[in-house]
Design an enzyme around this catalytic site. Sequence first.
Site, PDB file in Angstrom:
ATOM      1  N   ALA A   1       0.840  -1.293   0.030  1.00  0.00           N
ATOM      2  CA  ALA A   1      -0.199   0.031   0.113  1.00  0.00           C
ATOM      3  C   ALA A   1       0.874   1.242  -0.121  1.00  0.00           C
ATOM      4  CB  ALA A   1      -0.818   0.100   1.224  1.00  0.00           C
TER       5      ALA A   1
ATOM      6  N   GLY B   1       0.839  -5.014   0.986  1.00  0.00           N
ATOM      7  CA  GLY B   1      -0.369  -4.965  -0.062  1.00  0.00           C
ATOM      8  C   GLY B   1      -0.190  -5.884  -1.124  1.00  0.00           C
TER       9      GLY B   1
ATOM     10  N   GLU C   1      -0.357  -9.573  -0.436  1.00  0.00           N
ATOM     11  CA  GLU C   1      -1.858  -9.541  -0.110  1.00  0.00           C
ATOM     12  C   GLU C   1      -2.557  -9.650  -1.715  1.00  0.00           C
ATOM     13  OE1 GLU C   1      -1.899  -6.377   2.672  1.00  0.00           O
ATOM     14  OE2 GLU C   1      -2.669  -7.835   4.303  1.00  0.00           O
TER      15      GLU C   1
ATOM     16  N   GLU D   1       4.628  -4.812   7.326  1.00  0.00           N
ATOM     17  CA  GLU D   1       3.819  -4.095   8.074  1.00  0.00           C
ATOM     18  C   GLU D   1       4.310  -3.376   9.312  1.00  0.00           C
ATOM     19  OE1 GLU D   1       2.502  -6.373   6.330  1.00  0.00           O
ATOM     20  OE2 GLU D   1       1.163  -5.699   4.864  1.00  0.00           O
TER      21      GLU D   1
HETATM   22  N1  CAA Z   1       4.642   3.255  -0.827  1.00  0.00           N
HETATM   23  C1  CAA Z   1       4.955   4.510  -1.209  1.00  0.00           C
HETATM   24  N2  CAA Z   1       6.191   4.702  -1.967  1.00  0.00           N
HETATM   25  C2  CAA Z   1       6.948   3.611  -2.126  1.00  0.00           C
HETATM   26  C3  CAA Z   1       6.369   2.409  -1.670  1.00  0.00           C
HETATM   27  C4  CAA Z   1       5.538   2.112  -0.793  1.00  0.00           C
HETATM   28  N3  CAA Z   1       5.044   1.161  -0.323  1.00  0.00           N
HETATM   29  N4  CAA Z   1       7.582   1.445  -1.875  1.00  0.00           N
HETATM   30  C5  CAA Z   1       8.276   2.096  -2.497  1.00  0.00           C
HETATM   31  N5  CAA Z   1       8.035   3.480  -2.852  1.00  0.00           N
HETATM   32  C6  CAA Z   1       8.546   4.523  -3.399  1.00  0.00           C
HETATM   33  C7  CAA Z   1       9.715   5.133  -2.752  1.00  0.00           C
HETATM   34  O1  CAA Z   1       9.327   6.099  -1.860  1.00  0.00           O
HETATM   35  C8  CAA Z   1      10.683   5.672  -3.743  1.00  0.00           C
HETATM   36  O2  CAA Z   1      10.102   6.995  -4.344  1.00  0.00           O
HETATM   37  P1  CAA Z   1      10.918   8.128  -4.693  1.00  0.00           P
HETATM   38  O3  CAA Z   1      12.099   7.486  -5.746  1.00  0.00           O
HETATM   39  O4  CAA Z   1      10.140   9.274  -5.178  1.00  0.00           O
HETATM   40  O5  CAA Z   1      11.690   8.344  -3.437  1.00  0.00           O
HETATM   41  C9  CAA Z   1      10.416   4.757  -5.088  1.00  0.00           C
HETATM   42  O6  CAA Z   1       9.216   3.964  -4.830  1.00  0.00           O
HETATM   43  C10 CAA Z   1      11.774   3.679  -5.057  1.00  0.00           C
HETATM   44  O7  CAA Z   1      11.746   2.933  -3.738  1.00  0.00           O
HETATM   45  P2  CAA Z   1      13.064   3.080  -3.025  1.00  0.00           P
HETATM   46  O8  CAA Z   1      13.958   4.285  -3.351  1.00  0.00           O
HETATM   47  O9  CAA Z   1      12.860   2.671  -1.588  1.00  0.00           O
HETATM   48  O10 CAA Z   1      13.758   1.657  -3.951  1.00  0.00           O
HETATM   49  P3  CAA Z   1      14.715   0.388  -3.247  1.00  0.00           P
HETATM   50  O11 CAA Z   1      14.932  -0.339  -4.395  1.00  0.00           O
HETATM   51  O12 CAA Z   1      15.968   0.965  -2.307  1.00  0.00           O
HETATM   52  O13 CAA Z   1      13.692  -0.255  -2.143  1.00  0.00           O
HETATM   53  C11 CAA Z   1      12.069  -1.528  -1.393  1.00  0.00           C
HETATM   54  C12 CAA Z   1      12.788  -1.103  -2.498  1.00  0.00           C
HETATM   55  C13 CAA Z   1      12.780  -2.491  -0.574  1.00  0.00           C
HETATM   56  C14 CAA Z   1      10.666  -2.223  -1.985  1.00  0.00           C
HETATM   57  C15 CAA Z   1      11.407  -0.184  -0.378  1.00  0.00           C
HETATM   58  O14 CAA Z   1      11.035   0.966  -1.542  1.00  0.00           O
HETATM   59  C16 CAA Z   1      10.366  -0.488   0.501  1.00  0.00           C
HETATM   60  O15 CAA Z   1      10.928  -1.065   1.476  1.00  0.00           O
HETATM   61  N6  CAA Z   1       9.298  -0.009   0.306  1.00  0.00           N
HETATM   62  C17 CAA Z   1       8.194  -0.431   1.200  1.00  0.00           C
HETATM   63  C18 CAA Z   1       7.741  -1.618   1.430  1.00  0.00           C
HETATM   64  C19 CAA Z   1       6.492  -1.732   2.581  1.00  0.00           C
HETATM   65  O16 CAA Z   1       6.861  -1.453   3.441  1.00  0.00           O
HETATM   66  N7  CAA Z   1       5.320  -2.214   2.128  1.00  0.00           N
HETATM   67  C20 CAA Z   1       4.240  -2.294   3.003  1.00  0.00           C
HETATM   68  C21 CAA Z   1       3.447  -1.095   2.873  1.00  0.00           C
HETATM   69  S1  CAA Z   1       2.142  -1.272   4.123  1.00  0.00           S
HETATM   70  C22 CAA Z   1       1.089  -2.158   3.223  1.00  0.00           C
HETATM   71  O17 CAA Z   1       0.848  -2.751   2.319  1.00  0.00           O
HETATM   72  C23 CAA Z   1      -0.338  -2.399   4.441  1.00  0.00           C
HETATM   73  C24 CAA Z   1      -1.444  -3.463   3.713  1.00  0.00           C
HETATM   74  O18 CAA Z   1      -1.182  -4.540   4.306  1.00  0.00           O
HETATM   75  C25 CAA Z   1      -2.150  -3.322   2.676  1.00  0.00           C
END
Ligand code: CAA
Length: 263
Positions: free
Chosen positions: A69, A112, A115, A135
């Site tokens: 998400a 998400g 999921e 999460e």
């Molecule tokens: N939400 C918003 N933006 C996200 C995102 C997310 N979940 N995941 C990645 N992005 C964005 C980053 O902010 C970044 O944007 P900018 O270039 O504008 O800064 C871009 O995508 C690229 O990401 P990274 O620079 O972080 O890329 P990376 O290769 O270094 O890392 C990653 C990749 C490990 C996937 C890392 O982006 C990450 O950890 N993302 C979040 C993962 C996460 O925690 N997901 C769970 C969300 S909560 C949820 O899903 C609730 C539910 O149950 C529904």
Amino acid sequence: FSTARYNNVLVSRPNPGVALITLHRPKALNALSAAHFKDISDALVEADADDSVGAMVLTGSEKAFAAGADILEMKDKTFADAFTNNFLANWEVITKLRKPIIAAVSGYALGGGCELALMCDIILASPTAKFSQPEISIGIIPGGGGSQRLTRIVGKSRAMELCLTGRMFSAQEAEQWGVVSRVVGEGEGVVVKEAVEMAGTIASKGRVAVIACKEAINASFEMPLSDGLRYERRLFHSLFATNDQKEGMGAFAEKRKPNFTHS
Ligand code: CAA
């Protein structure tokens, strides 16, 4: 059925009976903002309602199926807003669709994203696929069914470990645990090609039987065994009222290929 309607997904028909829906929000690794998710579910609903479609494939990019998400969109959300507007309840629409959906996962399928894949009927993974329910690391728990669907598949101890630590698990682990049906060969686009082929095979079967089969298997997650067995048998009986049953069995007897009319 055309991409023009959607900002965050690409849609195509790689095979006459197959709709391919590709998550396309590359700048955010396919993070599922509300608008992105609406496009995904609208495209799936549209494909499900299209008489010429027999199965759908849902995929992302080589780097990310979906990174969860959208955290930036969620970060200032209040409890009252989340609760009152039943945040994420709309995701369930995907689980109500009747035609099979195959998730073709490469790269990150996190939160998400994991999921979303678990809401599909079959998951094929590229060797690059990386799953997790991270999460807990951002102060929440899975909200798109992770604690329920993943637990039913991998069991309590593994689900606890995965959701409480947020650690990633590999395509190989996912295959070993039955989260994905298969890890396909390496290479760009291979997982999508395999998924489209599988969807084509499903689309070539009698549609009534395909929908009944999906419904019967899904019922096994909701019902005690005796009810599920009765449910299956009733659906099985009902298929003897279809032209496709007459055609399928007639073709076998005549040693030819069946020509299903989905009726
Ligand atoms: N939400 C918003 N933006 C996200 C995102 C997310 N979940 N995941 C990645 N992005 C964005 C980053 O902010 C970044 O944007 P900018 O270039 O504008 O800064 C871009 O995508 C690229 O990401 P990274 O620079 O972080 O890329 P990376 O290769 O270094 O890392 C990653 C990749 C490990 C996937 C890392 O982006 C990450 O950890 N993302 C979040 C993962 C996460 O925690 N997901 C769970 C969300 S909560 C949820 O899903 C609730 C539910 O149950 C529904």
